[in-house]
Scaffold this active site. Structure first.
Site, PDB file in Angstrom:
ATOM      1  N   GLU A 164      11.815   1.176   2.411  1.00 30.84           N
ATOM      2  CA  GLU A 164      12.599   2.417   2.275  1.00 30.84           C
ATOM      3  C   GLU A 164      13.764   2.546   3.250  1.00 30.84           C
ATOM      4  OE1 GLU A 164       9.666   5.548   2.370  1.00 30.84           O
ATOM      5  OE2 GLU A 164       8.504   4.634   0.785  1.00 30.84           O
ATOM      6  N   GLU A 269       3.755   0.431  -6.304  1.00 23.60           N
ATOM      7  CA  GLU A 269       3.034   1.674  -5.981  1.00 23.60           C
ATOM      8  C   GLU A 269       2.946   2.571  -7.210  1.00 23.60           C
ATOM      9  OE1 GLU A 269       4.587   3.528  -2.404  1.00 23.60           O
ATOM     10  OE2 GLU A 269       4.827   1.618  -1.393  1.00 23.60           O
TER      11      GLU A 269
HETATM   12  O1  9MR Z   1      -0.250   7.256   0.231  1.00 24.06           O
HETATM   13  C1  9MR Z   1       0.179   7.332   1.563  1.00 24.06           C
HETATM   14  C2  9MR Z   1      -0.270   8.663   2.178  1.00 24.06           C
HETATM   15  O2  9MR Z   1      -1.681   8.674   2.277  1.00 24.06           O
HETATM   16  C3  9MR Z   1       0.377   8.867   3.523  1.00 24.06           C
HETATM   17  O3  9MR Z   1       0.053  10.153   4.009  1.00 24.06           O
HETATM   18  C4  9MR Z   1       1.880   8.712   3.388  1.00 24.06           C
HETATM   19  C5  9MR Z   1       2.578   8.889   4.710  1.00 24.06           C
HETATM   20  O4  9MR Z   1       3.950   8.868   4.557  1.00 24.06           O
HETATM   21  O5  9MR Z   1       2.183   7.415   2.879  1.00 24.06           O
HETATM   22  C6  9MR Z   1       1.697   7.244   1.595  1.00 24.06           C
HETATM   23  O6  9MR Z   1       2.109   6.002   1.086  1.00 24.06           O
HETATM   24  C7  9MR Z   1       3.501   5.815   0.926  1.00 24.06           C
HETATM   25  C8  9MR Z   1       3.780   4.341   1.085  1.00 24.06           C
HETATM   26  O7  9MR Z   1       3.278   3.882   2.307  1.00 24.06           O
HETATM   27  C9  9MR Z   1       5.271   4.057   0.976  1.00 24.06           C
HETATM   28  N1  9MR Z   1       5.825   4.585  -0.227  1.00 24.06           N
HETATM   29  C10 9MR Z   1       5.518   5.969  -0.536  1.00 24.06           C
HETATM   30  C11 9MR Z   1       4.004   6.198  -0.471  1.00 24.06           C
HETATM   31  C12 9MR Z   1       3.676   7.629  -0.854  1.00 24.06           C
HETATM   32  O8  9MR Z   1       4.198   8.506   0.074  1.00 24.06           O
END
Ligand code: 9MR
Length: 380
Positions: A164, A269
Site C-alpha cells: 500500500e 485479499e
Molecule cells: O484484517 C486485518 C485487521 O485484522 C487489522 O486490524 C488491520 C489493521 O490495519 O489489517 C487488516 O488487514 C489488512 C491487510 O493487512 C492489508 N490490506 C488491508 C487489510 C484489511 O484492512
C-alpha cells in the site's frame, strides 16, 4: 430354489458393482473442495488469524485444511508484532503459522515486510522522537527484512514486500518511509528481501488496484525494478470489492496492464462486501434509525436478492481469474468465515457483512459448489 437364490445374489452383486463404479466415477469427476477444484488453475488460499494458528478455532482449522492450499498470516507477521521494540523480535506466532503451512504442504505467504500501518513508532524516530536519518532508516529496514526473511528461508514461498505505498491518483503515499527515504525505499526493500532469500517470490501488494493512476505508477515501478535487475515476481491485487465497484472490465484492464509489465498477478485479499457502500446512501435521511437500517440492512441474514447479486459478483470475479489463469498465481480470501472478517468493521464499525465463502456457522456457502463447477468447466 437354488437357482433363484443365485440369480438374486448375482443381481445384487451386479448392482453393488455398478453402484460403486458410479460412486468412483462421481468422486473422480467432481471435486468437492476449492483446492481440488482449482488445482489445475491457481492456488486458493486464506488469511488466517491467531485462533486458527494456535488451533483454538478448530472448525476454522478444518475448513482451512480441507479447502485451501495456501495461507497468509492476517496480522502476526506485521512489523509491530514481529519487532515491537528495536532488536527484540517476537516469532512465536509466526513460527506456528509457518509450521501449520508446512504440515499441510501449503504455499505460504509472508505478509508484510514494509507497510506504513501496523509498524512500530520506534522504527522511524530517534530518542527525542524526531525522524531518523535516511541512513538509519535504511539500516532498520535492512535488519528487519533480513532477520525475518532469513528465518523463514525456504519455508515461506512468497513475500508481500511492500504494501500500500501508492495512492489512487498515482502519487506516492506520504508515509514515514517515503518522507525519510523518498521513492527509493521500495527498491531497497525488494533488494534486502531478495538478498535474504534468493528463491522467494517477491510481491508489491495494494488495494483499489484498478484505479487508473495507481495502475500507471505501479506499472512504472515494476518496470523500474526490472530494469535495475531487482527481483519482483508479482502484483498483489487485494480485491476488497463490493457489489457495484469496480466493473469487471476495469478490473480486467488492470490485470492486463500489470502482467504486461512482466509479472504474475494474485488476488491476495479477496472479499466481496454484500453491504451498501456508505457513499451511496444519502446522509440527509432525517430518521437516524432508518439511516442505520439502510447502512446495515441484513443483521439477521442476507436477503435472497442480495445473495443472488453477491453470488453473481463471485462468479464474475472467478470467471475473470479463470479467463486469465495463465497470469494468475493465487486467489486468497481475506479470512475464513464471515464472523471474523474485518469487513464487519469497515468502512463502518459493527455492521453484519457477508463477504467470504464460509458463513457464521462455519457452513460452506452454496456458491462454493458453483465456483468449483465453474473451475471444472474451464479445466481444459
Ligand atoms: O484484517 C486485518 C485487521 O485484522 C487489522 O486490524 C488491520 C489493521 O490495519 O489489517 C487488516 O488487514 C489488512 C491487510 O493487512 C492489508 N490490506 C488491508 C487489510 C484489511 O484492512
Amino acid at each position: 430354489m437354488k437357482n433363484i437364490v443365485i440369480t438374486a445374489l448375482s443381481i445384487a452383486a451386479i448392482s453393488l458393482t455398478s453402484c460403486s463404479t458410479t460412486q468412483k466415477t462421481a468422486s473422480v469427476q467432481s471435486p468437492q473442495t476449492l483446492k481440488e477444484g482449482f488445482k489445475n488453475h491457481f492456488y486458493v488460499g486464506a488469511a488466517i488469524n491467531l485462533d486458527a494458528i494456535h488451533n483454538n478455532d478448530k472448525k476454522a482449522v478444518a475448513i482451512i485444511e480441507n479447502q485451501f492450499n495456501s495461507i497468509v498470516a492476517e496480522n502476526c507477521m506485521k512489523s509491530m508484532f514481529l519487532q515491537p521494540k528495536e532488536g527484540e523480535f517476537f516469532f512465536d506466532d509466526a513460527d506456528q503459522f509457518v509450521a501449520f503451512g508446512q504440515k499441510n504442504k501449503m504455499f505460504i505467504i509472508g505478509h508484510c515486510l514494509v507497510w506504513h500501518s501496523q509498524a512500530p513508532d520506534w522504527f522511524f524516530t530517534d530518542k527525542e522522537g524526531k525522524n531518523v536519518s535516511a541512513e538509519v532508516l535504511k539500516q532498520r529496514m535492512k535488519k528487519h527484512i533480513t532477520t525475518v526473511v532469513s528465518r523463514y528461508k525456504g519455508k515461506i514461498h512468497g513475500w508481500d514486500v511492500v504494501n500500500e505505498a501508492i495512492m489512487e491518483d498515482g502519487s506516492y503515499r506520504k508515509s514515514k518511509f517515503y518522507e525519510i527515504l523518498g521513492e527509493e525505499f521500495i527498491p531497497l526493500a525488494f533488494q534486502y528481501a531478495h538478498e535474504a532469500d534468493p528463491n522467494a517470490e517477491l510481491y508489491y501488494n495494494d488495494y483499489n488496484e484498478w484505479h487508473k493512476g495507481k495502475v500507471e505508477t505501479v506499472v512504472k515501478l515494476i518496470a523500474d525494478l526490472k530494469s535495475r535487475g531487482i527481483r519482483i515476481d508479482g502484483m498483489g491485487l487485494q480485491t476488497h470489492v463490493g457489489l457495484d465497484y469496480p466493473t469487471i472490465e476495469e478490473y480486467e484492464k488492470a490485470i492486463i496492464a500489470y502482467t504486461n509489465a512482466g509479472v504474475k498477478v494474485s488476488s491476495t485479499e479477496l472479499d466481496i462486501s454484500a453491504l451498501p457502500s456508505p457513499h451511496k446512501i444519502s446522509s440527509n435521511i432525517a430518521d437516524t434509525q432508518a439511516y442505520e437500517k439502510e447502512l446495515n440492512p441484513y443483521t439477521s441474514g442476507l436477503s435472497e436478492t442480495a445473495t443472488t447479486k453477491w453470488e453473481k459478483r463471485y462468479m464474475d470475479f472467478f470467471s475473470l481469474f479463470l479467463k486469465h489463469k495463465d497470469k494468475v498465481k493465487r486467489v486468497t480470501q481475506w479470512g475464513v468465515t464471515d464472523i471474523d472478517s474485518w469487513k464487519n468493521d469497515f468502512p463502518i464499525k459493527g455492521r453484519t457483512d457477508y463477504p467470504l465463502l464460509f458463513d457464521r456457522k462455519y457452513q460452506t456457502k452454496p456458491i462454493v459448489k458453483k465456483l468449483i463447477q465453474l473451475a471444472e468447466e474451464k479445466k481444459n
